[in-house]
Structure formats: C-alpha cells, structure tokens
Design a protein around this motif. Structure first.
Motif, short mmCIF file in Angstrom:
data_model
loop_
_atom_site.label_atom_id
_atom_site.label_comp_id
_atom_site.label_asym_id
_atom_site.label_seq_id
_atom_site.Cartn_x
_atom_site.Cartn_y
_atom_site.Cartn_z
N ILE A 204 22.79 46.82 -2.99
CA ILE A 204 23.43 45.50 -2.97
C ILE A 204 22.67 44.53 -3.87
CG2 ILE A 204 24.00 43.52 -1.50
CD1 ILE A 204 24.39 45.48 0.80
N GLY A 205 21.34 44.58 -3.79
CA GLY A 205 20.53 43.71 -4.64
C GLY A 205 20.73 44.00 -6.12
N ALA A 206 20.81 45.30 -6.46
CA ALA A 206 21.00 45.66 -7.87
C ALA A 206 22.37 45.20 -8.37
CB ALA A 206 20.86 47.17 -8.04
N ALA A 207 23.40 45.37 -7.54
CA ALA A 207 24.75 44.95 -7.95
C ALA A 207 24.84 43.44 -8.10
CB ALA A 207 25.77 45.44 -6.92
N ALA A 208 24.08 42.71 -7.32
CA ALA A 208 24.16 41.25 -7.34
C ALA A 208 23.17 40.59 -8.29
CB ALA A 208 23.93 40.71 -5.93
N ASP A 209 22.29 41.38 -8.90
CA ASP A 209 21.23 40.81 -9.75
C ASP A 209 21.77 40.55 -11.15
OD1 ASP A 209 18.93 40.15 -11.16
OD2 ASP A 209 17.69 41.50 -9.97
N THR A 210 21.93 39.27 -11.49
CA THR A 210 22.44 38.91 -12.82
C THR A 210 21.44 39.17 -13.93
OG1 THR A 210 21.72 36.63 -12.48
CG2 THR A 210 23.99 37.18 -11.87
N GLY A 211 20.21 39.46 -13.54
CA GLY A 211 19.20 39.78 -14.55
C GLY A 211 19.23 41.21 -15.01
N GLN A 212 20.04 42.05 -14.36
CA GLN A 212 20.14 43.45 -14.73
C GLN A 212 21.23 43.64 -15.79
OE1 GLN A 212 17.99 45.74 -13.47
NE2 GLN A 212 17.06 44.00 -12.39
N THR A 213 21.16 44.74 -16.49
CA THR A 213 22.20 45.07 -17.46
C THR A 213 23.49 45.45 -16.75
OG1 THR A 213 21.58 47.42 -17.51
CG2 THR A 213 20.46 45.93 -19.06
N ARG A 214 24.60 45.38 -17.49
CA ARG A 214 25.89 45.70 -16.89
C ARG A 214 25.89 47.13 -16.34
NH1 ARG A 214 31.30 44.34 -17.51
NH2 ARG A 214 30.80 42.70 -18.98
N GLY A 215 25.29 48.07 -17.08
CA GLY A 215 25.30 49.46 -16.63
C GLY A 215 24.63 49.66 -15.29
N TRP A 216 23.45 49.04 -15.12
CA TRP A 216 22.74 49.23 -13.86
C TRP A 216 23.42 48.49 -12.72
CZ3 TRP A 216 19.95 53.12 -12.91
CH2 TRP A 216 19.18 53.72 -13.90
N ARG A 217 24.09 47.39 -13.02
CA ARG A 217 24.83 46.69 -11.96
C ARG A 217 26.02 47.52 -11.51
NH1 ARG A 217 26.08 40.63 -13.43
NH2 ARG A 217 26.52 40.59 -11.18
N ILE A 218 26.64 48.22 -12.44
CA ILE A 218 27.74 49.11 -12.07
C ILE A 218 27.23 50.26 -11.22
CG2 ILE A 218 29.43 50.75 -12.98
CD1 ILE A 218 29.81 48.87 -15.34
N VAL A 219 26.09 50.83 -11.63
CA VAL A 219 25.49 51.89 -10.82
C VAL A 219 25.19 51.38 -9.41
CG1 VAL A 219 23.44 53.35 -10.55
CG2 VAL A 219 24.53 53.15 -12.77
#
Length: 638
Positions: A204-219
């Motif tokens: 949930i944190g990874a999906a919601a983190d705007t500092g991550q790249t699009r790819g990792w947010r999708i993962v």
C-alpha cells in the motif's frame, strides 16, 4: 531548512552523509530474505513447506549477515549516534535470557536448533538478532533501503500471485487441510495471514508513494490487490486484527500531517487514491467470490482463550527460567484439563501457546516475556514515530511492523517469517530516529566522518565475517541433506513394499540423524513386517528417537503402544507388565490423555485385570475417545 510536507527529506540528509559507494548490493542481499521466505518450498518433500523453507531462509540470512559484516568492515564512516540503542539492548537481553533457559532446557538438542517442524530454538532467535542488525545497516543507507524494499515488493507480488492461482485453480502444491481456506506458499492459513501482515502495508505504501517511479507503483498496486486476496482467502482472524490495529495506528499518526504538494507528485492530475480505490473494490469483489467456508473453524473464538488458559498454567509452574525453547510441547499435557480434551480432541498436538508473549514466558520465563514485550513496544513506538513524519513507503513499513507485532500475540513467533519482520524492524528503528531541528548538511557530514576502523576492529569484523560465512556453508550442506531425508521419508511412508519402506526410512535416518520423525517412520516400517522381530526393531528405532529427545510426546506414546503390541504377541507377564508400566508413566505425564487411558485399558485387559481395564476405558470414553466405547463393548460381550 526543513520544508513542510517533505520531512522525509530531513531523514535522508544524515543518510546521505553515510552512503558508501555501491551499497545497494547490501540491500539486494537483504532483500533475498523475504523472497526466499515466500518462494522456498519442496513439492516432493514429506513436509513441502517447512524443511526446505527454513533451511533456505537460514542459509540466506547467514549469507546476508556475512555480507553486512564484510561491508561494515570497509566503511570509512561510522553510523550516526541514534536513540535506538535501547532496542538493541533489549534484543540482546532477550537473547541472553533465552540462552540461559536453553542451557537448562528440557529438550537438550531441539532447544538449541529447534524441532524439525517449528525450528524455533535458540538458533532461530540468533538469526532474528542478526537480521535486526542487518536492518539497522540497511536503514542508514538510502540505496540499500530502496533495493531491499523493491525486493520485498517482488516477494509480496509473488505471494499474492500464488494465492490467486490457488484460489482460481487449486493449490499448486498439495497440503493437508480440512477447510477451504488458502494456505499460500506456506501450506498454512495462519502462516499466510502472518505473511500478509508483513507485506500488505508495504505494498500500500509503495502504491501510494509519489516519490516512486510509475513502474514500482504499479508493482505495488498489483501486489496490494493480490495480497489482499491472500489475506481474505486465508481467513486469518489474527491477521485481520493485526492489519486493523496497524491501520488505526498509522491513521492516527498521519492525522493532521500536511499532504505532499503538487510539485512533489509525479502525476498531479491522477491522485493515487484511484489506485487505492481500485484495490479496495477488487478485494471486496474477491471476498464475495470466495467460497462461503473460507472463515470456517472447527472451534470458535473461545478456543484461543482456552489455549491461553492452558499456557498460563504452564507459565505459573515454570515462571523463573521456563522450560526452554521448544519445551512447551513436552509439559503441556500436565496442564490440559478434561474439558479441553472433550472439546478439541487429540488429533493435533499442542506445541505453542498461540500468543507470542505467553510463548516466550513458558519457554524462557516471566522476565524474558517482560523484555520481549518491552522490545516489541519499543519497535512499535519507533514505527508509529516513523509513520508520523515519513514518506508513504516508509509509512507502509511502519504499518507492517505494527501489524506483524500485533498478529504475533495471537499466534506465535515464526522461524520462517520473523527474519523478515526483524529486518524491517531494524530499518524502522533507524529511520525513526528523532530530529529535533533542521539538519545542516555540513554539520552532519562532519559528525559522520571519523577515522578509519582500527586494526583490532578490522580483525574482529574479519573473524565474524568468516565465522558467519562458514556457518552459512554448514547450514547449506545440512539443509540439502535434510531436504533429501524429507523426500526419502515420504517415499518410505508411501511405499507398499515393506523392504523398500525400511530401506528408504533407514536412508532418511542416516541423512538427518537428528530428526526423530524419520526414526518414527522407520519404526512404523518395521512394524509392517508383522513379526516379533519387526516389533523389536521398531521398539529399537523409537528408543533411538527417545535418546535424542527423551520427553518427546509422540515417541513416548509410540514406545508404549509397541510394548503393548509385543505383549500381545508374546503373552508373557514380563512384557505385559512393561506395557502397563509404560502407559502408567504416560498417564502421570498427561492425566487427561484419552488415548493413553485407552492404551492402559488395553494393557490391563491383556494381563487379565478386567476391572482396571473398565476403569481406564471409562475414563477414555468420558474424554471423548470413541474407540474406548468399542473396546468396552467387546469386554462386556466376553
């Protein structure tokens, strides 16, 4: 200057000052632990989800500790002074107290290395401490932290995909279960729920983190939905409680915190709330689609309270030093009352208190339990503090730590998953160190720069790295032999030919001589010879198992049963007396053991004491043993 809404920037300032070149390798190594904890299993083994998984986790954890030690040896900067030392001392104190209880443990061998199924001996606790130390190193390094978290996301996605496949197509690897609940790559709904507590908040944190790249947010989003399927499919009430508590804690911590500005968002026009909403909708849809029996239980919520009541009696009787790691299963029969046996039967043995604090109390004493509570409290406080002021993915890690710590109080420590928990806990306590004022870059760099390690320190670190590496090699060799033995034991149990069964069981015993399960399989194989010699060889195999673990409940029961079988074959008074004596010892050990009273009744009938047989059989029947009623009917007919 500190910028409102970007407090994570302040957290990273001191990290950058201690960032060695190429340190992402440490994070990648640490990230292998959650991946192995999820993926490792042996479909061709007798116990597909226990033997291979534990040995794989152990080997990888030791290798990671070796890498971390060698990496620290070459650093020319010291770790910054922090306030997490109390957590370190609490963990060290807990290990010391568990070590003291291990010295005087009831189970001499397994207290050190753990039983072949649970593996929760002193060795496992040392591994937990090593992973906590690795987590602290990873937490001080932004590159290593990100690499470790990306590996955790991969592990979460693999876990979720496995659960989805099991839900749609059936379990990829078969396991024994009397319900429709998902077991995942652990073969256990309870273990799967524990794993979801570790991984779901991170996703949930990874999906919601705007500092991550699009790819990792999708993962992260895909992993979030699939792990949500897993936790719902497991039907684990402990996991739901842990996740609920973590959600409330994180929500309270984040309340009133400023949102990230549009300038810090990778796509201002597409808020991440749509991803979270899609995940919620998907989980609700899956919950409706899951079979109605997913939350079925053979017993209600009162069963856990009954287990705690039994454990509390054991704690009261062994309050100072406990019974030693893995010792609860050896004494629990003394504290189980008749009502418990009537309600839950004897189909499965009791070897855990189903509460982390009670489990530590009964094995290592009340003082160790108090230290354990203080340790988890310190870790959870650090997690709450981190959630108050950090980025979304760090908030997810904090939620994972809180969820698993709460869940553990409704289950027990898990040798296969606790290394992941302590790795994340180490990251949390370092990332949560307090920042009283804005951090100056130059001052932080000056504080972090110190003289290179002394020659003495290098020698100690080198010796530690070599020792850990050698331990990893030894664990790898023993693990391969253990997996091979587990496969041979399965072949022996399935073999129709008696000679083949004996051959396979003997080979399994030779490959893993410390595993009493293989000796019991060998005993059953010899028993199939249907001769006095076969029974004698079976007795010898069980006695060898008792030499390894003299108080092992299953071995003692098998020994008494085989002595009764020998008495039935020979008909001598000596053998009949030996069988009766063995059953009496078992009843003294466990006064409400229904099958022991059944065995004592059979032994009494064999020696001609019908009145004693009736008494024992009536007790067994009153405890819910249906076979005792059949034996009583035969005696009455005669």
């Amino acid at each position: 200057m500190s910028v409102p809404g970007r407090i994570d920037q302040d957290l990273r300032i001191s990290d950058d000052a201690t960032l060695p070149s190429g340190s992402w390798y440490l994070g990648m190594a640490a990230g292998l632990v959650p991946i192995v904890a999820v993926l490792a299993l042996d479909p061709q083994g007798w116990f597909p989800f226990t033997v291979a998984k534990w040995w794989a986790v152990l080997v990888v954890a030791l290798l990671v500790a070796t890498v971390a030690t060698a990496w620290g040896m070459h650093r020319d900067r010291a770790l910054p002074p922090t306030l997490e030392r109390m957590t370190v001392w609490l963990l060290a104190g807990l290990i010391a107290l568990i070590g003291i209880s291990t010295i005087g443990a009831l189970d001499g061998l397994y207290a050190w290395v753990g039983t072949p199924i649970r593996h929760l001996g002193l060795l496992a606790w040392v591994v937990f401490a090593l992973m906590f130390a690795v987590g602290r190193r990873v937490g001080t390094d932004e590159a290593a932290r990100r690499a470790a978290l990306y590996c955790a996301l991969v592990a979460a996605l693999l876990l979720g995909l496995y659960a989805v496949v099991e839900l749609v197509f059936g379990a990829p690897v078969g396991f024994m279960s009397n319900s429709s609940r998902l077991g995942g790559p652990f073969g256990s709904a309870a273990y799967l729920g524990a794993a979801c507590c570790l991984f779901l908040p991170v996703t949930i944190g990874a999906a919601a983190d705007t500092g991550q790249t699009r790819g990792w947010r999708i993962v992260g989003a895909l992993a979030c939905v699939s792990v949500g399927v897993a936790v719902l499919g497991s039907g684990s009430r402990a996991a739901l409680v842990g996740l609920a508590v973590a959600g409330i804690a994180v929500g309270l911590a984040r309340r009133g915190q400023p949102r990230a500005s549009a300038a810090t968002s990778d796509r201002p026009g597409r808020p991440i709330r749509w991803i979270v909403a899609a995940g919620v909708v998907a989980m609700v849809a899956v919950a409706v689609a899951i079979r109605a029996g997913v939350f079925e239980r053979s017993a209600g919520l009162g069963s856990r309270i009954d287990e705690w009541r039994v454990a509390t009696r054991a704690v009261a009787d062994h309050a100072v030093a406990g019974v030693g790691p893995e010792g609860y299963r050896l004494v629990v029969g003394q504290f189980v009352d008749a009502d418990y046996v009537r309600r839950f039967g004897e189909s499965t043995g009791i070897d855990r208190a189903h509460s982390g604090v009670l489990d530590v109390a009964v094995t290592s004493g009340i003082v160790a339990a108090a230290v354990y509570v203080a340790l988890l409290g310190a870790v959870c406080w650090s997690a709450w503090r981190l959630a108050r002021r950090s980025c979304a993915i760090d908030t997810g890690i904090a939620g994972s730590v809180i969820a698993y710590a709460v869940h553990q109080q409704l289950l027990f420590p898990l040798a296969e998953l606790d290394p992941v928990f302590w790795l994340l806990a180490g990251i949390v306590v370092v990332r949560a160190r307090p920042i009283a004022r804005p951090v100056d870059h130059d001052a932080a760099a000056q504080m972090a720069s110190v003289e290179p390690p002394t020659r003495r320190r290098r020698s100690v670190m080198t010796a530690s790295a070599v020792l850990l590496g050698a331990a990893a090699v030894c664990a790898a060799v023993l693990g391969v032999l253990a997996v091979a033995a587990d496969r041979l034991a399965l072949d022996a149990a399935k073999a129709r030919d008696v000679a083949v069964a004996i051959e396979r069981a003997e080979a399994a015993t030779n490959r893993a001589p410390y595993d009493i399960r293989h000796r019991l399989v060998l005993a059953r194989s010899h028993e199939r010879e249907r001769s006095l010699g076969g029974v004698d060889r079976a007795i010898d195999a069980v006695e060898e198992a008792l030499d390894i673990s003299p108080l092992e409940v299953t071995s003692r029961y098998e020994h008494a049963r085989l002595l009764s079988l020998r008495a039935a074959i020979t008909g001598t008074d000596t053998d009949r007396l030996a069988a009766s004596t063995a059953w009496e010892r078992e009843i003294q050990r466990a006064p409400n053991c229904a099958r022991c009273h059944l065995g004592a009744g059979g032994a009494a009938s064999e020696r001609g004491d019908i009145e004693a047989a009736r008494t024992s059989l009536h007790i067994a029947a009153d405890l819910g043993n249906d076979e005792a009623l059949e034996v009583l009917d035969r005696i009455e007919e005669e």
